[in-house]
Design a protein around this motif. Structure first.
Motif, PDB file in Angstrom:
ATOM      1  N   SER A  97       5.616  -6.531  -8.181  1.00  0.00           N
ATOM      2  CA  SER A  97       6.235  -6.256  -6.885  1.00  0.00           C
ATOM      3  C   SER A  97       6.505  -4.751  -6.740  1.00  0.00           C
ATOM      4  CB  SER A  97       7.529  -7.080  -6.816  1.00  0.00           C
ATOM      5  OG  SER A  97       8.161  -6.875  -5.617  1.00  0.00           O
ATOM      6  N   SER A 132       3.245  -2.850  -6.293  1.00  0.00           N
ATOM      7  CA  SER A 132       2.783  -3.036  -4.909  1.00  0.00           C
ATOM      8  C   SER A 132       3.548  -2.104  -3.957  1.00  0.00           C
ATOM      9  CB  SER A 132       2.970  -4.509  -4.521  1.00  0.00           C
ATOM     10  OG  SER A 132       3.054  -4.638  -3.146  1.00  0.00           O
ATOM     11  N   LYS A 146       1.875   1.073  -1.726  1.00  0.00           N
ATOM     12  CA  LYS A 146       1.993   1.216  -0.259  1.00  0.00           C
ATOM     13  C   LYS A 146       2.720   2.510   0.121  1.00  0.00           C
ATOM     14  CE  LYS A 146       3.657  -3.011   0.261  1.00  0.00           C
ATOM     15  NZ  LYS A 146       4.234  -4.221   0.803  1.00  0.00           N
ATOM     16  N   ALA A 184      -0.443  -6.999  -7.854  1.00  0.00           N
ATOM     17  CA  ALA A 184       0.151  -5.952  -7.008  1.00  0.00           C
ATOM     18  C   ALA A 184      -0.829  -5.528  -5.917  1.00  0.00           C
ATOM     19  CB  ALA A 184       0.524  -4.752  -7.878  1.00  0.00           C
ATOM     20  N   ARG A 185      -2.130  -5.421  -6.292  1.00  0.00           N
ATOM     21  CA  ARG A 185      -3.133  -5.035  -5.283  1.00  0.00           C
ATOM     22  C   ARG A 185      -3.185  -6.092  -4.180  1.00  0.00           C
ATOM     23  NH1 ARG A 185      -9.120  -3.591  -7.147  1.00  0.00           N
ATOM     24  NH2 ARG A 185      -9.093  -5.685  -7.992  1.00  0.00           N
ATOM     25  N   MET A 203      -0.776  -8.136  -3.301  1.00  0.00           N
ATOM     26  CA  MET A 203       0.477  -8.073  -2.520  1.00  0.00           C
ATOM     27  C   MET A 203       0.450  -6.913  -1.534  1.00  0.00           C
ATOM     28  SD  MET A 203       3.560  -8.431  -5.227  1.00  0.00           S
ATOM     29  CE  MET A 203       3.688  -9.716  -6.423  1.00  0.00           C
ATOM     30  N   SER A 204      -0.114  -5.779  -1.988  1.00  0.00           N
ATOM     31  CA  SER A 204      -0.074  -4.566  -1.145  1.00  0.00           C
ATOM     32  C   SER A 204      -1.080  -4.638  -0.006  1.00  0.00           C
ATOM     33  CB  SER A 204      -0.363  -3.324  -1.995  1.00  0.00           C
ATOM     34  OG  SER A 204      -1.730  -3.301  -2.370  1.00  0.00           O
TER      35      SER A 204
END
Ligand code: GMT
Length: 378
Positions: free
Chosen positions: A74, A77, A81, A103-104, A106-107
């Motif tokens: 998290s 991510s 961003k 993370a990729r 999520m972002s």
């Protein structure tokens, strides 16, 4: 480039390599973001291009285990961003590569993922069938996966069998920290401090004292050497094997010649004091401490485990023996310490070889090329 780096921040080769890589990338003008659970231990400087993002891993009574991986993913991510990262470089396939991939997702950004395998994730966890799928996924879903030695690359193909080409990029020496500068003064000072005579030869080992480091072999090697040569053994570090180490030293009645100095924040003077560095591990993907010791002037004797054979050129820059062969190791140490011409020649070749093959500029350049090629799609 804007580069995110995630590693285990504690004292360990993987954390050291990740931190030094970040520092050196920042010195080359890139923007570097460390995203870790703690301050990386070698990160002791302020640099305008370096940003630190720490994750707080909270425990909640409702969860049996603290959610390290999810919290980290998290945070990565968020940083992707917020800073529009181009690359994230994950050290270890599990959990970090998998965190990076999550993370990729999520972002929602097209950040590129480079993963470096350091050893334990393959040679230890790779035998745990409950983790193999996650390790394979971490390797395959990364854009580029590197490994720190040819031996680790081969082990990864054998144990994990990923459908992906791995790239070997050797670890590098941090020449600014580990070198022979001030060696004579450091040796004199430490000898005085520990009451070691100038004529006494010094053997040394440092590690996290895990069973795979085979501390018994280090001690048994020294036990044989000190029967023939006036010598001392310095043990730097700490870990689960410490009480066994103390009792073996006592049983062999060499307590007056073995100096157990525990964890040290500055290992350089100990490397400089050492005439011989011992690394007798059962598994060792590379052995960064070898490189550090060698560049401080200590001639290495290692086991044939993993990448040690790639770091030490047998009979040229040190000697290697089969895992467990402490008698063979002792013979090599005695040979080296009784023949000053042999020692001097080996020491000279060793310093030249480290500078040539493990030069930081060259290896950092290899990682930079990997990053650039990913961004330009070459
Ligand atoms: O050696 C350890 O137990 C620590 C571990 C780590 O995570 O730092 O070291 C691994 O990575 C280092 C950096 O690439 C290598 O030099 C070590 O050989 C490797 N350890 C093992 O393979 C056991």
């Amino acid at each position: 480039m804007k580069i995110g780096i995630t590693c285990y921040p504690g004292i360990g080769g993987s954390g050291i390599i990740a931190t030094e890589l970040g520092i050196k990338m920042a010195e080359r003008g890139h923007e570097v973001h460390f995203i870790t659970s703690n301050m990386p231990f070698r990160l002791n400087l302020n640099h305008e291009n370096i940003f630190i993002h720490q994750t707080d891993i909270n425990s909640y009574s409702v969860f049996q285990y603290p959610p390290y991986d999810i919290t980290l993913a998290s945070k990565i991510s968020d940083v992707i961003k917020l800073y529009d990262l181009d690359i994230i470089h994950m050290h270890y396939a599990v959990p970090h590569a998998v965190c990076g991939i999550l993370a990729r997702e999520m972002s929602g950004k097209d950040v590129k993922i480079v993963t470096t395998l350091h050893g334990t994730d393959i040679t230890v966890l790779g035998h745990d069938m409950s983790l193999v799928s996650a390790i394979r996924y971490g390797i395959e879903a990364s854009d580029v996966t590197t490994s720190v030695s040819e031996s680790l690359t081969e082990d990864t193909y054998q144990l994990i069998n990923p459908d992906k080409e791995l790239k070997t990029v050797y670890n590098f020496i941090d020449e600014t920290t580990f070198n022979t500068d001030g060696r004579d003064e450091a040796r004199e000072k430490l000898r005085k401090c520990h009451g070691i005579k100038p004529s006494t030869k010094v053997l040394m080992h440092t590690s996290n004292f895990r069973p795979i480091k085979r501390l018994d072999d280090v001690i048994r090697t020294f036990h044989l050497v000190q029967k023939k040569i006036d010598s001392a053994l310095i043990l730097v570090g700490d870990g689960p094997e410490m009480s066994r180490v103390r009792s073996l030293v006592k049983d062999l009645m060499i307590e007056d010649k073995v100096y157990i100095v525990g964890q040290q924040s500055d290992v350089k003077p100990y490397f400089q004091l050492a005439d011989i560095f011992l690394l007798m591990s059962e598994k060792e993907s590379f052995g960064l401490a070898l490189l550090e010791a060698m560049n401080c002037g200590a001639v290495p004797i290692g086991s044939t485990a993993g990448g040690i054979r790639e770091v030490i050129k047998h009979d040229e820059t040190g000697f290697v023996v089969d895992v467990g062969d402490y008698k063979g190791a002792a013979e090599y140490v005695v040979e080296l310490l009784s023949d000053s011409a042999l020692y001097e020649n080996m020491s000279r070749r060793m310093l030249e070889d480290v500078k040539l093959r493990f030069n930081s500029d060259n290896i950092i350049g290899q990682y930079e090329e990997i990053y650039k090629a990913l961004l330009t799609g070459e």
